[in-house]
Design an enzyme around this catalytic site. Structure first.
Site, mmCIF file in Angstrom:
data_model
loop_
_atom_site.group_PDB
_atom_site.id
_atom_site.type_symbol
_atom_site.label_atom_id
_atom_site.label_comp_id
_atom_site.label_asym_id
_atom_site.label_seq_id
_atom_site.Cartn_x
_atom_site.Cartn_y
_atom_site.Cartn_z
ATOM 1 N N LYS A 192 54.223 24.531 24.661
ATOM 2 C CA LYS A 192 53.030 23.740 24.333
ATOM 3 C C LYS A 192 53.418 22.264 24.315
ATOM 4 C CE LYS A 192 51.630 27.999 23.288
ATOM 5 N NZ LYS A 192 52.464 29.186 23.511
ATOM 6 N N ASP B 130 54.025 31.129 12.484
ATOM 7 C CA ASP B 130 54.134 30.865 13.919
ATOM 8 C C ASP B 130 53.453 29.522 14.168
ATOM 9 O OD1 ASP B 130 53.794 30.644 16.654
ATOM 10 O OD2 ASP B 130 53.215 32.724 16.957
ATOM 11 N N HIS C 163 51.427 26.021 18.094
ATOM 12 C CA HIS C 163 50.487 24.962 18.471
ATOM 13 C C HIS C 163 50.522 23.760 17.527
ATOM 14 C CE1 HIS C 163 48.551 27.357 21.645
ATOM 15 N NE2 HIS C 163 48.861 28.375 20.874
ATOM 16 N N ASN D 203 47.975 23.591 27.516
ATOM 17 C CA ASN D 203 48.632 23.446 26.212
ATOM 18 C C ASN D 203 49.701 22.353 26.218
ATOM 19 O OD1 ASN D 203 47.148 25.535 25.040
ATOM 20 N ND2 ASN D 203 48.632 27.084 25.679
ATOM 21 N N GLU E 19 49.541 31.776 11.446
ATOM 22 C CA GLU E 19 49.870 30.704 12.388
ATOM 23 C C GLU E 19 49.734 29.368 11.664
ATOM 24 O OE1 GLU E 19 48.260 30.889 16.417
ATOM 25 O OE2 GLU E 19 47.555 32.921 16.015
ATOM 26 N N HIS F 248 48.199 35.677 16.127
ATOM 27 C CA HIS F 248 48.395 35.873 17.566
ATOM 28 C C HIS F 248 48.644 37.339 17.907
ATOM 29 C CE1 HIS F 248 50.413 35.493 21.536
ATOM 30 N NE2 HIS F 248 49.552 34.509 21.672
ATOM 31 N N SER G 22 45.577 29.462 17.659
ATOM 32 C CA SER G 22 45.527 29.176 19.086
ATOM 33 C C SER G 22 44.134 29.198 19.678
ATOM 34 C CB SER G 22 46.411 30.179 19.842
ATOM 35 O OG SER G 22 45.979 31.506 19.608
#
Length: 383
Positions: A236, A204, A207, A47, A175, A133, A179
Site C-alpha cells: 500500500k 493489521d 492501510h 492503494n 484492522e 480482512h 480496507s
C-alpha cells in the site's frame, strides 16, 4: 452433478448476482494514472497512497539489489533464502516501530494466516471485528480456536464477548484502517479491554502504516497503542509488496519454529527487500507526502458533502461511495470510465450484502484538478 456442472453452476450464479469478477490488463499504472485498452484514465483505485511505487529511489534500490543478489531468493529463509538485505530490513522495521523483532512474509495474507495457524489451539477464542480482512477471518475459521465476531468498531460488544467462558487464550483482532470502509478502529478502547482480560491484541495496519502517525508509523502509533502483534504490509503506502509481523523476541522465535508460511515458502527476493528499505526511508522523510494526501482527502470530502454524495464515514485515503445494489455499482463504475476515471465497484462477498460501493482511493500523487474532475463526473453520474 459432476465437476464441470458444479463449476458452471457456480459461475452462472456469480453472473446472475452481478458479482462476477474480471481482471483488467493495464499497460502502465501509478498513483495518478492507469493505462488500459489504449486509453489513459485518472486512477482512483490504487492503494499506492504515497506514490512510492514509481519513486526513483525505490526503483533504483530494487535495481541495485537485483544486480547484487539476483532476482530471486532461491529458497526458504530457513534454508538459503535469508540475505543480509532481509536481515537489515527486519532490524530497520523493528527499530522504527519500537518492537524487539520483525519477521518478513511474502504477503499480508500469508502473514495473517501464519500467525493464527501457529498460535491458536483447541479451547482458544478469536474475537474479531466483523469487518476484519478476509485473510484473518479465513485463518480464524481454519484454526482450531472458536471464532467470535463483534459488531464493527463497537468496543462494548467486544467487552461482552470477552466475558464469555474461554478454556484457553483469547486473541482480539482488528484492522487499523479498514480496507473497504476506510474508517479507523478505536484501538485505545480495544487494547484496554484486551488487557483487562489477559488477552492479546493483533492489529493489521495494512492501510494505516506509512500514511498515519509520526514518520508514517501508522494507526497504532498515532493512537499510542502497542499491540502484542502488529502486521504491516508493503503493498500500500510502501508501494512495493510483502509484509512483516512486529512482535516480542519470544513470539518471533516461536513463529520461526512453527509458522509454516515462513518455513515452507520461498522468501521474498532480496532485491525486493532492498526496495522496501528505500520505501521505508521515503516514508520516514515523507511528511510532505502525507500532508498532500490529507489535503486531497479534505478537498474530496468537502466537495462530496456539497454534492450530498453518500460517502462512508472515512478520513483516510479510502473513500467508499455507497451504492447498495450490485448492478447499480457496476453501472456507476462504467459511467465514470466513459469520462476517463477508473474506479472499481466492490460487491459482496468482499463487503456485506446490500452494501456494494465504489471504493475510491486517493494518492499523494493526485493533483487538485484531479479531485475536482472526479467530483464533476460524480455529480453527473449520480444524478
Amino acid at each position: 452433478m459432476n465437476w464441470q456442472q458444479r463449476i458452471e453452476q457456480a459461475l452462472r450464479e456469480q453472473q446472475q448476482q452481478n458479482a462476477y469478477r474480471q481482471r483488467q490488463v493495464h499497460y502502465g499504472v501509478n498513483g495518478r494514472h492507469v493505462a488500459l485498452n489504449g486509453r489513459c484514465y485518472l486512477n482512483f483505485s490504487s492503494n499506492d497512497y504515497l506514490g512510492l511505487s514509481q519513486h526513483q529511489a525505490v526503483i533504483a534500490a530494487w535495481q541495485r539489489g537485483a544486480e547484487r543478489y539476483g532476482v530471486g531468493s532461491g529458497g526458504s529463509a530457513h534454508v538459503s533464502g535469508f540475505s543480509a538485505a532481509h536481515q537489515q530490513l527486519e532490524q530497520q522495521l523493528a527499530d522504527w516501530l519500537g518492537y524487539p523483532r520483525a519477521l518478513l512474509f511474502i504477503s499480508g495474507y500469508a502473514a495473517n494466516q501464519a500467525v493464527l495457524a501457529a498460535l491458536m489451539r483447541n479451547g482458544d477464542a478469536i474475537l474479531a471485528d466483523r469487518l476484519s480482512h478476509a485473510s484473518l477471518q479465513e485463518a480464524a475459521h481454519l484454526s482450531p480456536a472458536q471464532l467470535r465476531r463483534f459488531q464493527h468498531n463497537r468496543p462494548e460488544k467486544l467487552a461482552a464477548l470477552l466475558q464469555k467462558k474461554c478454556l484457553g487464550q483469547q486473541l482480539v483482532i482488528t484492522e487499523g484502517v479498514f480496507s473497504m470502509d476506510g474508517d479507523t478502529a478505536p484501538l485505545v478502547e480495544l487494547q484496554a479491554l484486551a488487557q483487562q482480560h489477559a488477552a492479546w491484541l493483533l492489529v493489521d495496519d495494512a492501510h494505516g502504516i506509512g500514511s498515519y502517525g509520526d514518520r508514517g508509523r501508522g494507526s497504532c502509533w498515532q493512537q499510542n497503542v502497542k499491540p502484542e502483534i502488529l502486521v504491516i504490509t508493503f503493498g500500500k503506502a510502501f508501494g512495493v509488496s510483502g509484509a512483516a509481523v512486529l512482535c516480542s523476541d519470544f513470539l518471533a522465535e516461536y513463529l520461526l519454529q512453527f509458522a509454516r508460511h515462513l518455513i515452507y515458502s520461498t522468501a521474498m527476493p532480496p532485491a525486493q527487500a532492498c526496495a522496501v528499505q528505500a520505501a521505508l526511508h521515503c516514508i520516514q522523510q515523507g511528511d510532505h507526502l502525507r500532508q498532500q494526501l490529507q489535503s486531497h482527502i479534505r478537498q474530496f470530502r468537502t466537495g462530496a458533502a456539497q454534492l450530498a454524495l453518500p460517502l462512508a464515514d472515512s478520513e483516510s485515503a479510502i473513500q467508499p461511495l455507497l451504492v447498495g445494489d450490485n448492478q447499480q455499482a457496476l453501472q456507476l463504475a462504467e459511467c465514470l470510465r466513459t469520462h476517463g476515471i477508473w474506479a472499481t465497484a466492490i460487491r459482496p462477498p468482499t463487503v456485506p450484502l446490500g452494501s456494494a460501493r465504489l471504493r475510491l482511493t486517493l494518492s499523494a500523487t493526485h493533483q487538485a484538478q484531479d479531485i475536482e474532475r472526479l467530483l464533476e463526473v460524480l455529480d453527473v453520474a449520480t444524478r
